[in-house]
Design a protein around this motif. Structure first.
Motif, PDB file in Angstrom:
ATOM      1  N   ALA A   1       1.215  -1.068   0.397  1.00 31.49           N
ATOM      2  CA  ALA A   1       0.096  -0.488  -0.079  1.00 31.49           C
ATOM      3  C   ALA A   1       0.844   1.323  -0.173  1.00 31.49           C
ATOM      4  O   ALA A   1       2.006   0.988   0.708  1.00 31.49           O
ATOM      5  N   THR A   2      -0.057   2.160  -1.124  1.00 28.68           N
ATOM      6  CA  THR A   2       0.942   3.904  -0.729  1.00 28.68           C
ATOM      7  C   THR A   2      -0.402   4.884   0.241  1.00 28.68           C
ATOM      8  O   THR A   2      -1.775   4.510   0.237  1.00 28.68           O
ATOM      9  N   ALA A   3       0.369   5.303   0.994  1.00 26.26           N
ATOM     10  CA  ALA A   3      -0.433   6.988   1.542  1.00 26.26           C
ATOM     11  C   ALA A   3      -0.166   7.886   0.549  1.00 26.26           C
ATOM     12  O   ALA A   3       0.543   8.086   0.635  1.00 26.26           O
ATOM     13  N   ASN A   4      -0.880   8.942   0.758  1.00 23.90           N
ATOM     14  CA  ASN A   4      -0.742   9.999   0.235  1.00 23.90           C
ATOM     15  C   ASN A   4      -0.379  11.261   1.550  1.00 23.90           C
ATOM     16  O   ASN A   4      -0.491  12.166   0.746  1.00 23.90           O
ATOM     17  N   GLY A   5       0.035  10.315   2.194  1.00 30.16           N
ATOM     18  CA  GLY A   5       0.359  11.726   3.047  1.00 30.16           C
ATOM     19  C   GLY A   5       2.061  11.621   3.637  1.00 30.16           C
ATOM     20  O   GLY A   5       2.423  10.150   3.412  1.00 30.16           O
ATOM     21  N   SER A   6       2.399  13.196   4.283  1.00 33.61           N
ATOM     22  CA  SER A   6       3.713  12.313   4.322  1.00 33.61           C
ATOM     23  C   SER A   6       4.581  11.645   5.650  1.00 33.61           C
ATOM     24  O   SER A   6       3.393  11.454   6.439  1.00 33.61           O
ATOM     25  N   SER A   7       5.196  10.597   5.419  1.00 34.04           N
ATOM     26  CA  SER A   7       5.548  10.092   6.873  1.00 34.04           C
ATOM     27  C   SER A   7       5.850  10.543   7.898  1.00 34.04           C
ATOM     28  O   SER A   7       6.876  10.175   9.636  1.00 34.04           O
ATOM     29  N   ASP A   8       6.883  12.422   7.378  1.00 36.93           N
ATOM     30  CA  ASP A   8       7.685  12.576   8.272  1.00 36.93           C
ATOM     31  C   ASP A   8       7.222  13.767   9.162  1.00 36.93           C
ATOM     32  O   ASP A   8       6.985  14.536  10.826  1.00 36.93           O
ATOM     33  N   VAL A   9       5.634  13.604   8.862  1.00 40.67           N
ATOM     34  CA  VAL A   9       4.760  14.947   9.379  1.00 40.67           C
ATOM     35  C   VAL A   9       3.537  14.080  10.295  1.00 40.67           C
ATOM     36  O   VAL A   9       2.350  13.564   9.755  1.00 40.67           O
ATOM     37  N   ALA A  10       3.340  14.501  11.720  1.00 36.00           N
ATOM     38  CA  ALA A  10       2.558  13.862  12.675  1.00 36.00           C
ATOM     39  C   ALA A  10       1.445  14.621  12.408  1.00 36.00           C
ATOM     40  O   ALA A  10       0.667  15.555  12.007  1.00 36.00           O
ATOM     41  N   LEU A  11       0.010  13.026  12.112  1.00 33.56           N
ATOM     42  CA  LEU A  11      -0.733  13.827  12.545  1.00 33.56           C
ATOM     43  C   LEU A  11      -1.479  14.796  13.387  1.00 33.56           C
ATOM     44  O   LEU A  11      -1.296  14.363  14.768  1.00 33.56           O
ATOM     45  N   ARG A  12      -2.774  15.596  13.415  1.00 32.05           N
ATOM     46  CA  ARG A  12      -3.413  15.917  14.066  1.00 32.05           C
ATOM     47  C   ARG A  12      -4.591  14.919  14.316  1.00 32.05           C
ATOM     48  O   ARG A  12      -4.898  15.383  13.388  1.00 32.05           O
TER      49      ARG A  12
END
Length: 173
Positions: free
Chosen positions: A26-37
């Motif tokens: 799978a691929t994610a559409n968000g950055s893995s470097d920025v924490a989700l809030r």
């Protein structure tokens, strides 16, 4: 009492692998470097040939979000599409009784006296491949080998028709 400036959305913690989980196939559409809030989410899309259940018509996307407890929701998974069991071909040795999944192949072997062409020098096996669509690619059948028509035997009576495995004929003198 706290000031309005003190209220900030909670951020989900980042781990050793990044701020969003790594999901195989799978691929994610968000950055893995920025924490989700809290309230934010990332959409994952399964690779071609994979869905969330393995059924070819099932969804191929899922969401991971950050909860009010600053925890990420459990990610879905991407499973290979299932094509089912190998086809049953008359006069063949089974291709197996194991379910076939995306990219799997199986070989069907013709039984003794059978080839894919009905000729003695014909191939004795053929293959099927499980596709991303959940369909099997390939075809083939096992045809009895032709022995040809027997030669006329002098002073005897017998059938002159073409014989195929396992035909037999009688000769009457």
């Amino acid at each position: 009492m706290s000031k309005v400036d003190d209220c900030k959305p909670l951020a989900c913690e980042c781990g050793n692998e990044g701020c969003i989980p790594s999901v195989e196939h799978a691929t994610a559409n968000g950055s893995s470097d920025v924490a989700l809030r809290f309230g934010e989410a990332t959409k994952f899309t399964c690779e071609k040939g994979y869905t969330t259940t393995g059924n070819p018509t099932a969804p191929n996307t899922f969401i991971v979000s950050c909860t009010a407890e600053a925890k990420l929701t459990k990610p879905g998974e991407c499973l290979p599409v299932e094509c089912g069991l190998p086809p049953r071909i008359p006069h063949s040795v089974s291709g197996g009784s194991k379910l076939l999944f995306f990219k799997d192949t199986t070989t069907i072997e013709c039984g003794k006296g059978y080839t894919t062409t009905g000729k003695t020098d014909g191939a004795v096996s053929f293959s099927f491949e499980c596709l991303a669509s959940g369909k099997l690619k390939g075809s083939g059948s096992c045809i009895p080998v032709s022995c040809g028509a027997p030669e006329k035997i002098k002073f005897a009576q017998h059938a002159m028709a073409e014989l195929v495995y396992p035909d037999q004929f009688q000769v009457f003198c």
